[in-house]
Write an enzyme that holds these catalytic residues in place. Structure first.
Site, PDB file in Angstrom:
ATOM      1  N   GLY A  22       8.302  10.206   9.274  1.00 43.45           N
ATOM      2  CA  GLY A  22       7.891  11.116   8.051  1.00 43.45           C
ATOM      3  C   GLY A  22       6.815  11.917   7.924  1.00 43.45           C
ATOM      4  N   HIS A  48       1.034  -0.993   0.091  1.00 46.19           N
ATOM      5  CA  HIS A  48       0.593   0.103   0.056  1.00 46.19           C
ATOM      6  C   HIS A  48       0.912   0.896   0.111  1.00 46.19           C
ATOM      7  CE1 HIS A  48      -2.593   2.630   0.824  1.00 46.19           C
ATOM      8  NE2 HIS A  48      -3.852   2.073   1.327  1.00 46.19           N
ATOM      9  N   THR A  51      12.167   9.227  11.590  1.00 49.18           N
ATOM     10  CA  THR A  51      11.356   7.811  11.091  1.00 49.18           C
ATOM     11  C   THR A  51       9.987   8.213  10.831  1.00 49.18           C
ATOM     12  OG1 THR A  51      11.173   7.735  13.288  1.00 49.18           O
ATOM     13  CG2 THR A  51      13.293   7.079  12.413  1.00 49.18           C
ATOM     14  N   ILE A  61      10.637  15.265   6.439  1.00 44.05           N
ATOM     15  CA  ILE A  61      10.277  14.908   7.522  1.00 44.05           C
ATOM     16  C   ILE A  61      10.632  14.395   8.544  1.00 44.05           C
ATOM     17  CG2 ILE A  61       9.390  14.269   4.511  1.00 44.05           C
ATOM     18  CD1 ILE A  61      10.712  11.650   5.477  1.00 44.05           C
TER      19      ILE A  61
END
Length: 306
Positions: free
Chosen positions: A172, A82, A170, A167
């Site tokens: 994002g 996904h 870890t 970001i």
């Protein structure tokens, strides 16, 4: 009368049961909300949680969900079918009873600000909360995924609404917003050729010239050796389930393939299913008020909302 809001956050973990339960417990710790359902997919490596309850407590539940995801999920090690861009990938709020869309938009902004201020995870607003028309579509925001986000966020067009242009190392980045009730609907095919699922997905999705209010991708269910058309229907009242199903069936036949099963993920509005029953059963003088809805705890895949 109770005021009810729904939140269906998705996290990028579908394999580690301890992490999945840790996140669930974070939601359960908030009074005034109920974790109605949560389901995981190992191939997608993703879990979907459905929370309903009081609007005043939903913001806290959503934040604790996000905090648990940031604590436990490392996106630098994440792999799955996904598309994803963050440990907590998306947090949508939906009005259910005596709550306006405007209230959901305001709540989404409060939660987004808190996620940035306390977790240092950038946030982009989407759907009804979007700060610009090109930022409404989640697929457009997520394009590039976690690996491509550092470069994408340098483009002023995609600056986060909350946070800087980098970001979380870890976790994002996350999309937060308000939207109409979504129907997550997957259709499994009698083939292991994922390219067939991709072609069908392209045919039906709005962005490729298909049906409006439909988003879809083809994925491979490795443990079943089965290709799947994974679908999000963003307005079931204008594009109903049965129309999508029949179109997939028609397109699959072109490749000598059949539908072998389908599944609904999370909460599904009752109207979305009753109109499908009317279509297939050709019911006359059908009155949905006469329905008896089961609340058996064994039926975990979906819940009906009248």
């Amino acid at each position: 009368m109770a005021r009810i809001i729904e939140c269906v956050p998705n996290c990028s973990e579908g394999r580690d049961k301890e992490i999945i339960e840790y996140i669930a417990d974070a939601v359960r710790s908030v009074p005034g909300v109920a974790l109605m359902d949560y389901s995981s997919d190992e191939n997608h490596n993703r879990s979907v949680y459905t929370i309903v309850g009081d609007p005043d407590q939903m913001g806290e539940a959503a934040f604790r969900f996000a905090k648990a995801c940031v604590e436990k999920i490392d996106m630098t090690k994440h792999h799955g079918e996904h598309p994803r861009m963050g440990a907590v990938d998306v947090i949508p709020f939906t009005p259910v009873k005596d709550v306006s869309m405007e209230e959901c938009i305001e709540l989404s902004k409060k939660v987004a600000q808190r996620i940035w201020e306390e977790l240092k995870m950038p946030v982009t607003l989407y759907e009804e909360s979007a700060s610009a028309p090109h930022r409404r579509n989640l697929a457009a925001i997520r394009k590039g995924q976690f690996e491509g986000m550092p470069e994408k966020l340098q483009d002023p067009k995609w600056y986060p609404d909350y946070g800087n242009h980098e970001i979380h190392p870890t976790a994002g980045i996350v999309a937060v917003g308000a939207r109409f009730p979504l129907v997550a609907f997957n259709i499994n095919l009698s083939t292991s050729d994922v390219e067939i699922a991709n072609k069908i997905a392209k045919t039906i999705r709005e962005s490729s010239g298909g049906m409006r209010w439909v988003k879809s991708i083809g994925v491979m269910l490795e443990e079943r050796n089965t290709a799947q058309v994974s679908i999000n229907m963003t307005n079931y009242t204008k594009t109903p389930i049965y129309r999508v199903y029949e179109t997939v069936r028609f397109e699959a036949a072109r490749y000598g393939v059949q539908i072998i099963g389908s599944e609904l993920i999370g909460i599904v509005p009752m109207d979305a299913l009753t109109e499908t029953a009317e279509y297939y059963l050709k019911l006359e003088n059908f009155d949905k008020d006469g329905l008896l809805v089961s609340s058996s705890p064994s039926n975990r895949n979906f819940t009906l909302i009248g």
